[in-house]
Design a protein around this motif. Structure first.
Motif, PDB file in Angstrom:
ATOM      1  N   LEU A  44      41.617  36.550  44.658  1.00  0.00           N
ATOM      2  CA  LEU A  44      41.574  37.679  43.733  1.00  0.00           C
ATOM      3  C   LEU A  44      42.961  37.980  43.166  1.00  0.00           C
ATOM      4  O   LEU A  44      43.970  37.846  43.863  1.00  0.00           O
ATOM      5  N   HIS A  45      42.987  38.424  41.910  1.00  0.00           N
ATOM      6  CA  HIS A  45      44.217  38.932  41.293  1.00  0.00           C
ATOM      7  C   HIS A  45      44.134  40.452  41.337  1.00  0.00           C
ATOM      8  O   HIS A  45      43.454  41.087  40.526  1.00  0.00           O
ATOM      9  N   LEU A  46      44.834  41.058  42.269  1.00  0.00           N
ATOM     10  CA  LEU A  46      44.642  42.471  42.587  1.00  0.00           C
ATOM     11  C   LEU A  46      45.059  43.408  41.469  1.00  0.00           C
ATOM     12  O   LEU A  46      44.580  44.548  41.400  1.00  0.00           O
ATOM     13  N   ASP A  47      45.941  42.968  40.569  1.00  0.00           N
ATOM     14  CA  ASP A  47      46.418  43.845  39.504  1.00  0.00           C
ATOM     15  C   ASP A  47      45.575  43.741  38.242  1.00  0.00           C
ATOM     16  O   ASP A  47      45.906  44.360  37.218  1.00  0.00           O
ATOM     17  N   LEU A  48      44.488  42.973  38.295  1.00  0.00           N
ATOM     18  CA  LEU A  48      43.538  42.893  37.179  1.00  0.00           C
ATOM     19  C   LEU A  48      42.347  43.783  37.470  1.00  0.00           C
ATOM     20  O   LEU A  48      42.023  44.064  38.628  1.00  0.00           O
ATOM     21  N   THR A  49      41.679  44.244  36.404  1.00  0.00           N
ATOM     22  CA  THR A  49      40.400  44.920  36.592  1.00  0.00           C
ATOM     23  C   THR A  49      39.345  43.876  36.909  1.00  0.00           C
ATOM     24  O   THR A  49      39.567  42.665  36.730  1.00  0.00           O
ATOM     25  N   VAL A  50      38.173  44.326  37.353  1.00  0.00           N
ATOM     26  CA  VAL A  50      37.080  43.400  37.656  1.00  0.00           C
ATOM     27  C   VAL A  50      36.733  42.578  36.422  1.00  0.00           C
ATOM     28  O   VAL A  50      36.579  41.348  36.498  1.00  0.00           O
ATOM     29  N   ASP A  51      36.625  43.227  35.251  1.00  0.00           N
ATOM     30  CA  ASP A  51      36.284  42.497  34.028  1.00  0.00           C
ATOM     31  C   ASP A  51      37.367  41.492  33.640  1.00  0.00           C
ATOM     32  O   ASP A  51      37.065  40.359  33.235  1.00  0.00           O
ATOM     33  N   GLU A  52      38.636  41.909  33.736  1.00  0.00           N
ATOM     34  CA  GLU A  52      39.729  40.999  33.374  1.00  0.00           C
ATOM     35  C   GLU A  52      39.726  39.770  34.277  1.00  0.00           C
ATOM     36  O   GLU A  52      39.910  38.631  33.806  1.00  0.00           O
ATOM     37  N   TYR A  53      39.489  39.996  35.551  1.00  0.00           N
ATOM     38  CA  TYR A  53      39.482  38.879  36.502  1.00  0.00           C
ATOM     39  C   TYR A  53      38.312  37.937  36.241  1.00  0.00           C
ATOM     40  O   TYR A  53      38.486  36.711  36.218  1.00  0.00           O
ATOM     41  N   LEU A  54      37.116  38.496  36.051  1.00  0.00           N
ATOM     42  CA  LEU A  54      35.949  37.639  35.832  1.00  0.00           C
ATOM     43  C   LEU A  54      36.037  36.899  34.505  1.00  0.00           C
ATOM     44  O   LEU A  54      35.563  35.756  34.391  1.00  0.00           O
ATOM     45  N   MET A  55      36.661  37.512  33.504  1.00  0.00           N
ATOM     46  CA  MET A  55      36.871  36.803  32.240  1.00  0.00           C
ATOM     47  C   MET A  55      37.810  35.614  32.448  1.00  0.00           C
ATOM     48  O   MET A  55      37.578  34.517  31.919  1.00  0.00           O
ATOM     49  N   HIS A  56      38.853  35.826  33.237  1.00  0.00           N
ATOM     50  CA  HIS A  56      39.774  34.734  33.577  1.00  0.00           C
ATOM     51  C   HIS A  56      39.031  33.608  34.300  1.00  0.00           C
ATOM     52  O   HIS A  56      39.216  32.421  33.981  1.00  0.00           O
ATOM     53  N   SER A  90      25.911  39.194  34.015  1.00  0.00           N
ATOM     54  CA  SER A  90      24.913  38.684  34.954  1.00  0.00           C
ATOM     55  C   SER A  90      25.483  38.624  36.372  1.00  0.00           C
ATOM     56  O   SER A  90      24.830  39.045  37.336  1.00  0.00           O
ATOM     57  N   ALA A  91      26.705  38.113  36.505  1.00  0.00           N
ATOM     58  CA  ALA A  91      27.333  38.007  37.826  1.00  0.00           C
ATOM     59  C   ALA A  91      27.598  39.384  38.421  1.00  0.00           C
ATOM     60  O   ALA A  91      27.372  39.622  39.608  1.00  0.00           O
ATOM     61  N   LYS A  92      28.063  40.323  37.594  1.00  0.00           N
ATOM     62  CA  LYS A  92      28.338  41.683  38.079  1.00  0.00           C
ATOM     63  C   LYS A  92      27.060  42.372  38.526  1.00  0.00           C
ATOM     64  O   LYS A  92      27.026  43.029  39.572  1.00  0.00           O
ATOM     65  N   GLU A  93      26.004  42.209  37.740  1.00  0.00           N
ATOM     66  CA  GLU A  93      24.735  42.844  38.098  1.00  0.00           C
ATOM     67  C   GLU A  93      24.185  42.275  39.406  1.00  0.00           C
ATOM     68  O   GLU A  93      23.727  43.017  40.276  1.00  0.00           O
ATOM     69  N   GLN A  94      24.244  40.959  39.544  1.00  0.00           N
ATOM     70  CA  GLN A  94      23.723  40.327  40.754  1.00  0.00           C
ATOM     71  C   GLN A  94      24.505  40.766  41.987  1.00  0.00           C
ATOM     72  O   GLN A  94      23.942  40.916  43.077  1.00  0.00           O
ATOM     73  N   CYS A  95      25.802  41.014  41.824  1.00  0.00           N
ATOM     74  CA  CYS A  95      26.659  41.384  42.957  1.00  0.00           C
ATOM     75  C   CYS A  95      26.815  42.894  43.108  1.00  0.00           C
ATOM     76  O   CYS A  95      27.529  43.346  44.025  1.00  0.00           O
ATOM     77  N   GLY A  96      26.184  43.674  42.240  1.00  0.00           N
ATOM     78  CA  GLY A  96      26.226  45.130  42.368  1.00  0.00           C
ATOM     79  C   GLY A  96      27.594  45.726  42.107  1.00  0.00           C
ATOM     80  O   GLY A  96      27.995  46.688  42.775  1.00  0.00           O
ATOM     81  N   ILE A  97      28.325  45.192  41.124  1.00  0.00           N
ATOM     82  CA  ILE A  97      29.672  45.710  40.845  1.00  0.00           C
ATOM     83  C   ILE A  97      29.830  46.121  39.381  1.00  0.00           C
ATOM     84  O   ILE A  97      30.960  46.340  38.922  1.00  0.00           O
ATOM     85  N   SER A  98      28.732  46.274  38.646  1.00  0.00           N
ATOM     86  CA  SER A  98      28.818  46.634  37.225  1.00  0.00           C
ATOM     87  C   SER A  98      29.541  47.957  37.017  1.00  0.00           C
ATOM     88  O   SER A  98      30.263  48.145  36.025  1.00  0.00           O
ATOM     89  N   HIS A  99      29.373  48.906  37.944  1.00  0.00           N
ATOM     90  CA  HIS A  99      29.989  50.230  37.803  1.00  0.00           C
ATOM     91  C   HIS A  99      31.488  50.211  38.100  1.00  0.00           C
ATOM     92  O   HIS A  99      32.170  51.229  37.940  1.00  0.00           O
ATOM     93  N   PHE A 100      32.019  49.061  38.518  1.00  0.00           N
ATOM     94  CA  PHE A 100      33.446  48.937  38.775  1.00  0.00           C
ATOM     95  C   PHE A 100      34.124  48.023  37.751  1.00  0.00           C
ATOM     96  O   PHE A 100      35.229  47.514  38.001  1.00  0.00           O
ATOM     97  N   SER A 101      33.521  47.829  36.601  1.00  0.00           N
ATOM     98  CA  SER A 101      34.031  46.875  35.613  1.00  0.00           C
ATOM     99  C   SER A 101      35.491  47.114  35.258  1.00  0.00           C
ATOM    100  O   SER A 101      36.267  46.166  35.085  1.00  0.00           O
ATOM    101  N   ASN A 102      35.886  48.385  35.132  1.00  0.00           N
ATOM    102  CA  ASN A 102      37.251  48.710  34.685  1.00  0.00           C
ATOM    103  C   ASN A 102      38.148  49.163  35.839  1.00  0.00           C
ATOM    104  O   ASN A 102      39.233  49.689  35.610  1.00  0.00           O
ATOM    105  N   ARG A 103      37.704  48.970  37.070  1.00  0.00           N
ATOM    106  CA  ARG A 103      38.484  49.362  38.247  1.00  0.00           C
ATOM    107  C   ARG A 103      39.446  48.233  38.627  1.00  0.00           C
ATOM    108  O   ARG A 103      39.070  47.054  38.630  1.00  0.00           O
ATOM    109  N   LEU A 104      40.685  48.586  38.949  1.00  0.00           N
ATOM    110  CA  LEU A 104      41.613  47.580  39.467  1.00  0.00           C
ATOM    111  C   LEU A 104      41.083  47.039  40.797  1.00  0.00           C
ATOM    112  O   LEU A 104      40.626  47.802  41.653  1.00  0.00           O
TER     113      LEU A 104
END
Length: 310
Positions: free
Chosen positions: A89-101, A119-133
């Motif tokens: 994981l790249h801890l200083d990226l948001t969830v969306d920034e990391y998954l885009m990478h 699709s990946a976020k929904e399956q893993c239950g992390i959609s509500h953390f898209s913009n969280r570091l």
């Protein structure tokens, strides 16, 4: 071979002079979870690193959906998702920034990246953390992000190295359920040295000890690997321990309660039938008799001894 998701043939690897693994063979023909068991240093991580193309084997072949990993690593790796023991994981990226990478690394077409992420976020239950570091997520949610990067490109095979290591009991349960959902349409290889985790999660088991494969079968067969050598009898009119110990092949009797005895025996479990007959003739008023399975730890120990002998 085209219908087989994973095929491993005579896989061996040597570090310097010593063999880390020797002649490993197995197949995965369907979706579901395969447990890769073994104590620390047994050869699990070496096997998984070869499966994911991180390490080139000394001998043998790995096929992913019919593609030889050594001959066509790019084609094979497109079908593999990997979560190492320490999530990358790249801890200083948001969830969306990391998954885009991660999507870019997986060469997902630009117009399909957003759908793959969602699709990946929904399956893993992390959609509500898209913009969280990522550094601000709990251990359990960091692990979910790690699994999301492993499945973002919709692989046929997902390899998870100790995915519940370091999590608390609630997080373990959540990640375990997530892995089961992932395995509904993918083959998953789940590595662990914790037997209870394998029992709760896996359909089939491979066990490696001292670099050799000592077991390959279903979880049920693993549970039943050692023939039972004890049983529990519940009786309304229970006899003295000495009376039960006088029965041939009975080695030890211990009363759990005044009416329930644990009986250790040598020989065949058919002794249960003899005890039932004895109960009728002696008037013990038998209520229940049940063979006790060996614990997973005992099975693990027996298989480890097998590896040492070999």
């Amino acid at each position: 071979m085209k219908d087989t998701i994973v095929k491993v043939e005579h896989l061996s690897h040597k570090y310097s002079r010593d063999w880390a693994i020797r002649d490993i063979n197995f197949e995965i023909k369907d979706n579901g979870i395969l447990g890769l068991l073994g104590s620390n240093g047994a050869g699990k991580s070496t096997t998984m690193n070869i499966l994911c193309g991180v390490l080139n084997q000394t001998e043998g072949n790995v096929y992913i959906n019919g593609i030889n990993l050594k001959e066509d690593p790019v084609g094979a790796k497109k079908l593999i998702g990997f979560l190492p023991q320490t999530p990358p994981l790249h801890l200083d990226l948001t969830v969306d920034e990391y998954l885009m990478h991660c999507a870019e690394l997986r060469l997902i077409e630009k117009d399909k990246v957003r759908d793959a992420m969602e699709s990946a976020k929904e399956q893993c239950g992390i959609s509500h953390f898209s913009n969280r570091l990522i550094r601000n997520l709990s251990g359990g949610y960091k692990q979910r992000v790690g699994i999301a990067q492993a499945i973002i490109h919709k692989p046929r095979l997902v390899v998870l190295d100790e995915p519940t290591n370091g999590l608390d009991p609630n997080q373990i349960l959540e990640v375990r359920n997530l892995i089961k959902r992932v395995a509904e349409d993918k083959a998953v290889i789940f590595s662990s040295h914790i037997l209870s985790e394998a029992q709760a999660t896996c359909h089939e088991i491979i066990m490696i000890e001292n670099g050799i494969m000592v077991f390959s079968d279903t979880m049920e067969a693993f549970d039943n690997y050692i023939e039972p050598n004890s049983l529990v009898m519940s009786m309304e009119n229970a006899p003295a321990p000495a009376v039960l110990e006088a029965v041939p092949e009975v080695e030890e009797v211990y009363y759990i309660t005044p009416k329930k005895a644990r009986i250790k025996f040598s020989g065949s479990p058919a002794i249960a039938q003899e005890l039932v007959k004895k109960s009728v003739t002696e008037g013990w008023e038998l209520k229940e008799i049940q063979l006790e399975k060996s614990s997973l730890d005992e099975v693990f120990a027996q298989l480890s001894k097998k590896a040492t002998r070999n």
